[in-house]
Write a protein that holds these residues in place. Structure first.
Motif, PDB file in Angstrom:
ATOM      1  N   GLY A  52       0.849  -1.095  -0.040  1.00  0.00           N
ATOM      2  CA  GLY A  52      -0.108  -0.085  -0.166  1.00  0.00           C
ATOM      3  C   GLY A  52       0.675   1.243  -0.073  1.00  0.00           C
ATOM      4  O   GLY A  52       0.272   2.503  -0.221  1.00  0.00           O
ATOM      5  N   LEU A  53       2.269   1.072   0.269  1.00  0.00           N
ATOM      6  CA  LEU A  53       3.166   2.269   0.288  1.00  0.00           C
ATOM      7  C   LEU A  53       3.649   2.435  -1.107  1.00  0.00           C
ATOM      8  O   LEU A  53       3.878   1.596  -1.880  1.00  0.00           O
ATOM      9  N   VAL A  54       3.640   3.786  -1.595  1.00  0.00           N
ATOM     10  CA  VAL A  54       4.052   3.802  -2.840  1.00  0.00           C
ATOM     11  C   VAL A  54       5.394   5.001  -2.532  1.00  0.00           C
ATOM     12  O   VAL A  54       5.259   5.852  -1.712  1.00  0.00           O
ATOM     13  N   MET A  55       6.667   4.727  -3.316  1.00  0.00           N
ATOM     14  CA  MET A  55       7.809   5.637  -3.035  1.00  0.00           C
ATOM     15  C   MET A  55       7.946   6.333  -4.511  1.00  0.00           C
ATOM     16  O   MET A  55       8.738   5.895  -5.240  1.00  0.00           O
ATOM     17  N   ALA A  89      -6.136  15.309   1.784  1.00  0.00           N
ATOM     18  CA  ALA A  89      -7.143  14.706   0.747  1.00  0.00           C
ATOM     19  C   ALA A  89      -7.143  13.234   0.476  1.00  0.00           C
ATOM     20  O   ALA A  89      -7.160  12.829  -0.524  1.00  0.00           O
ATOM     21  N   GLY A  90      -6.947  12.575   1.692  1.00  0.00           N
ATOM     22  CA  GLY A  90      -7.012  11.103   1.689  1.00  0.00           C
ATOM     23  C   GLY A  90      -5.756  10.286   1.419  1.00  0.00           C
ATOM     24  O   GLY A  90      -5.459   9.295   1.242  1.00  0.00           O
ATOM     25  N   ILE A  91      -4.578  11.348   1.401  1.00  0.00           N
ATOM     26  CA  ILE A  91      -3.351  10.539   1.082  1.00  0.00           C
ATOM     27  C   ILE A  91      -2.611  11.004   2.376  1.00  0.00           C
ATOM     28  O   ILE A  91      -2.578  11.930   2.868  1.00  0.00           O
ATOM     29  N   LYS A  92      -1.815   9.863   2.887  1.00  0.00           N
ATOM     30  CA  LYS A  92      -0.898   9.939   4.134  1.00  0.00           C
ATOM     31  C   LYS A  92       0.540   9.913   3.664  1.00  0.00           C
ATOM     32  O   LYS A  92       0.948   9.114   2.796  1.00  0.00           O
ATOM     33  N   PHE A  93       1.329  11.035   4.103  1.00  0.00           N
ATOM     34  CA  PHE A  93       2.589  11.291   3.472  1.00  0.00           C
ATOM     35  C   PHE A  93       3.347  10.581   4.569  1.00  0.00           C
ATOM     36  O   PHE A  93       3.386  10.954   5.894  1.00  0.00           O
ATOM     37  N   HIS A  94       4.368   9.843   4.311  1.00  0.00           N
ATOM     38  CA  HIS A  94       5.267   9.052   5.465  1.00  0.00           C
ATOM     39  C   HIS A  94       6.568   9.739   5.346  1.00  0.00           C
ATOM     40  O   HIS A  94       7.162   9.536   6.363  1.00  0.00           O
ATOM     41  N   GLY A  95       6.891  10.472   4.592  1.00  0.00           N
ATOM     42  CA  GLY A  95       8.232  11.227   4.589  1.00  0.00           C
ATOM     43  C   GLY A  95       8.389  11.635   3.079  1.00  0.00           C
ATOM     44  O   GLY A  95       8.225  11.210   1.958  1.00  0.00           O
ATOM     45  N   ARG A 121      12.447  12.137  -2.949  1.00  0.00           N
ATOM     46  CA  ARG A 121      11.578  10.604  -2.863  1.00  0.00           C
ATOM     47  C   ARG A 121      10.450  11.165  -1.698  1.00  0.00           C
ATOM     48  O   ARG A 121      10.616  11.315  -0.662  1.00  0.00           O
ATOM     49  N   VAL A 122       9.300  10.613  -2.283  1.00  0.00           N
ATOM     50  CA  VAL A 122       7.969  11.144  -1.654  1.00  0.00           C
ATOM     51  C   VAL A 122       7.285   9.668  -1.100  1.00  0.00           C
ATOM     52  O   VAL A 122       6.861   9.215  -2.078  1.00  0.00           O
ATOM     53  N   SER A 123       7.242   9.236   0.076  1.00  0.00           N
ATOM     54  CA  SER A 123       6.399   8.179   0.237  1.00  0.00           C
ATOM     55  C   SER A 123       5.084   8.383   0.885  1.00  0.00           C
ATOM     56  O   SER A 123       5.056   9.170   1.691  1.00  0.00           O
ATOM     57  N   PHE A 124       4.451   7.669   0.277  1.00  0.00           N
ATOM     58  CA  PHE A 124       2.760   7.814   0.765  1.00  0.00           C
ATOM     59  C   PHE A 124       1.905   6.716   0.619  1.00  0.00           C
ATOM     60  O   PHE A 124       2.485   5.480   0.104  1.00  0.00           O
TER      61      PHE A 124
END
Length: 128
Positions: A52-55, A89-95, A121-124
């Motif tokens: 479920g994580l996208v980098m 907007a429904g997106i969690k940014f992890h870093g 690098r945007v992890s979400f």
């Protein structure tokens, strides 16, 4: 992720003071401006399947008519990136991690434009 990130950046007072509303995906909208480019966005996988994580790799190009202005746009872009745990907007940014940065001029005087390129690098992940 694209519209969530753009909206977050467009709400940052320092960045807006430098580029106004000229924060766009895929195009340079004059100078000063911030052009965003999605380079890639591979999903994360493990033995049980997709996590479920996208980098994603996002490139931000700060364009201006002076070197120092382009540098300031790049600095404002880095400072405006979402903090880990931010939900937009429904997106969690992890870093957001800065991968690379460069500055270069384009064109010849008196029409030279300057660019600061920042690779991030945007992890979400979606929150749903």
């Amino acid at each position: 992720m694209e519209e969530a990130l753009r909206g977050h950046l467009a709400a940052n007072a320092d960045l807006v003071a430098r580029v106004g509303v000229r924060i766009r995906w895929g195009v340079r909208d004059g100078a000063p401006s911030l052009a965003l480019h999605l380079i890639d966005a591979p999903p994360d996988w493990h033995l049980g399947g997709a996590s479920g994580l996208v980098m994603a790799r996002v490139q931000g190009d700060g364009w201006a008519t002076t070197y120092l202005e382009a540098k300031a746009i790049g600095d404002a872009f880095k400072a405006a990136l979402p903090a880990p745990g931010t939900i937009i907007a429904g997106i969690k940014f992890h870093g957001c991690v800065i991968l690379d940065e460069a500055r270069d001029p384009f064109g010849e005087a008196p029409n030279t434009l300057f660019r600061t390129r920042i690779d991030v690098r945007v992890s979400f992940s979606p929150t749903t």
